[in-house]
Structures are given as structure tokens and as C-alpha cells.
Design a protein around this motif. Structure first.
Motif, short mmCIF file in Angstrom:
data_model
loop_
_atom_site.label_atom_id
_atom_site.label_comp_id
_atom_site.label_asym_id
_atom_site.label_seq_id
_atom_site.Cartn_x
_atom_site.Cartn_y
_atom_site.Cartn_z
N MET A 167 0.86 -1.07 -0.02
CA MET A 167 0.00 -0.15 -0.05
C MET A 167 0.92 1.09 0.03
N HIS A 168 1.22 1.73 -1.31
CA HIS A 168 2.12 2.86 -1.28
C HIS A 168 1.44 4.16 -0.88
N GLU A 169 0.02 3.96 -0.65
CA GLU A 169 -0.65 5.42 -0.21
C GLU A 169 -0.15 5.83 1.19
N LEU A 170 0.57 4.86 2.17
CA LEU A 170 1.18 5.13 3.39
C LEU A 170 2.15 6.29 3.03
N SER A 171 3.08 5.92 2.06
CA SER A 171 4.29 6.79 1.87
C SER A 171 3.86 7.96 1.24
N LEU A 172 2.88 8.01 0.43
CA LEU A 172 2.29 9.23 -0.22
C LEU A 172 1.83 10.03 0.92
N VAL A 173 1.05 9.81 1.81
CA VAL A 173 0.35 10.56 2.95
C VAL A 173 1.71 11.13 3.79
N ALA A 174 2.57 10.21 3.89
CA ALA A 174 3.62 10.70 4.92
C ALA A 174 4.21 11.95 4.18
N SER A 175 4.60 11.84 2.75
CA SER A 175 5.17 12.91 2.17
C SER A 175 4.30 14.17 2.13
N ILE A 176 3.16 13.98 2.10
CA ILE A 176 2.08 15.21 1.98
C ILE A 176 2.21 15.67 3.44
N LEU A 177 2.15 14.57 4.40
CA LEU A 177 2.13 15.43 5.78
C LEU A 177 3.48 16.28 6.10
N ASP A 178 4.60 15.87 5.37
CA ASP A 178 6.02 16.51 5.60
C ASP A 178 5.78 17.94 4.89
N ILE A 179 5.02 17.99 3.76
CA ILE A 179 4.95 19.17 2.90
C ILE A 179 4.10 20.06 3.46
N ILE A 180 3.20 19.69 4.38
CA ILE A 180 2.15 20.43 5.07
C ILE A 180 3.02 20.89 6.36
N GLU A 181 3.62 20.31 6.87
CA GLU A 181 4.70 20.65 7.95
C GLU A 181 5.64 21.97 7.51
N ASP A 182 6.32 21.49 6.44
CA ASP A 182 7.10 22.66 5.70
C ASP A 182 6.33 24.06 5.46
N TYR A 183 5.09 23.82 5.06
CA TYR A 183 4.37 25.20 4.53
C TYR A 183 4.01 25.78 5.95
N ALA A 184 3.55 24.96 7.09
CA ALA A 184 3.04 25.64 8.27
C ALA A 184 4.21 26.43 8.71
N VAL A 185 5.43 25.72 8.79
CA VAL A 185 6.63 26.61 9.59
C VAL A 185 6.84 27.90 8.72
N ARG A 186 6.86 27.86 7.26
CA ARG A 186 7.13 29.03 6.56
C ARG A 186 6.11 29.94 6.62
N GLU A 187 4.72 29.68 6.48
CA GLU A 187 3.70 30.34 6.16
C GLU A 187 2.96 30.64 7.89
N GLY A 188 3.33 30.00 9.03
CA GLY A 188 2.88 30.38 9.90
C GLY A 188 1.39 30.02 10.58
N PHE A 189 0.82 28.76 9.98
CA PHE A 189 -0.35 28.35 10.35
C PHE A 189 -0.35 27.16 11.46
N ASP A 190 -1.61 26.81 11.90
CA ASP A 190 -1.54 26.00 12.98
C ASP A 190 -2.11 24.79 12.53
N GLN A 191 -3.22 25.14 11.87
CA GLN A 191 -4.12 23.84 11.54
C GLN A 191 -4.46 23.97 10.28
N VAL A 192 -4.80 22.68 9.57
CA VAL A 192 -5.30 22.44 8.12
C VAL A 192 -6.65 21.84 8.33
N LYS A 193 -7.66 22.90 7.87
CA LYS A 193 -9.26 22.55 7.50
C LYS A 193 -9.31 21.45 6.47
N SER A 194 -8.74 21.90 5.39
CA SER A 194 -8.80 20.90 4.38
C SER A 194 -7.76 20.92 3.19
N LEU A 195 -7.60 19.84 2.46
CA LEU A 195 -6.81 19.97 1.48
C LEU A 195 -7.30 19.18 0.30
N ARG A 196 -6.86 19.59 -0.66
CA ARG A 196 -7.16 19.14 -2.24
C ARG A 196 -5.99 18.67 -2.80
#
Length: 114
Positions: free
Chosen positions: A1-30
Motif C-alpha cells: 500500500m504505497h498510499e502510506l508513503s504518499l500521505v507521509a510525504s504530504i504531511l511533510d509538505i504541510i509541515e514545511d508550509y506551516a513553518v514557512r507560512e505560520g499556520f497552526d491547523q489544516v481544515k481541508s486539502l485538495r
């Protein structure tokens, strides 16, 4: 199930954006991917629900846009949306077709954040 590694990468990207842009919570993602990319939507959703616990994306709504399979016929110079890759043109029967859509990799398109 490669979806696990895809989601891990997405969560890493979200964390990078959060640090750079200063947000705390994601309400939705597309997300977006091609129909032939081998991403199983139900598996991706399950992996996201499990792996997003205790992250900025916990509880976020995940939307997945699946891009259709498109072939282009060189004989009649037309594009066609098909259910799966066809080796001949559905209109003229020509054997020279190109796969032009449906193979797109998984991409993060949009984040709604607080």
C-alpha cells in the motif's frame, strides 16, 4: 500500500508550509492525480486519517480530484476521454494514439488553513 508513503510525504509538505507560512491547523486539502497513477482513493483516505493523527492535518477534509484518461488520435487529430488506455481511436479506429492525460502524479493543489 504505497498510499502510506504518499500521505507521509504530504504531511511533510504541510509541515514545511506551516513553518514557512505560520499556520497552526489544516481544515481541508485538495489533491489531484491521474486515473492511471495507481492511487486508490479509499486507501489514501484511510492512510490520511490514520497518519494525520496528532498533526496539523488531524481532522482535515481530504478531497481528491482524479484526472481522466485522455488519448489523442494522430489520424483524426481529436482528443478522447476513455475509461482505460485504448490502443485505437474510438471514433476513426486509427492505431496511432497518444496517451495525453490520466498519468499525472499525486499533487497537493490547495490547503485551507487556520
Amino acid at each position: 500500500m504505497h498510499e502510506l508513503s504518499l500521505v507521509a510525504s504530504i504531511l511533510d509538505i504541510i509541515e514545511d508550509y506551516a513553518v514557512r507560512e505560520g499556520f497552526d491547523q489544516v481544515k481541508s486539502l485538495r489533491l489531484s492525480c491521474g486515473k492511471l497513477s495507481s492511487v486508490v482513493p479509499q486507501c489514501l483516505q484511510f492512510a490520511f486519517e490514520v497518519q494525520s493523527k496528532d498533526t496539523r492535518a488531524e481532522g482535515a477534509v481530504l478531497r481528491l480530484d482524479i484526472q481522466p484518461v485522455i488519448i489523442h488520435c494522430l489520424a483524426c487529430d481529436k482528443d478522447f476521454e476513455v475509461d482505460h488506455f485504448e490502443t485505437s481511436c474510438p471514433e476513426c479506429g486509427g492505431q496511432e494514439v497518444l496517451l495525453t492525460g490520466g498519468t499525472e502524479e499525486l499533487q497537493l493543489i490547495e490547503l485551507d488553513v487556520d
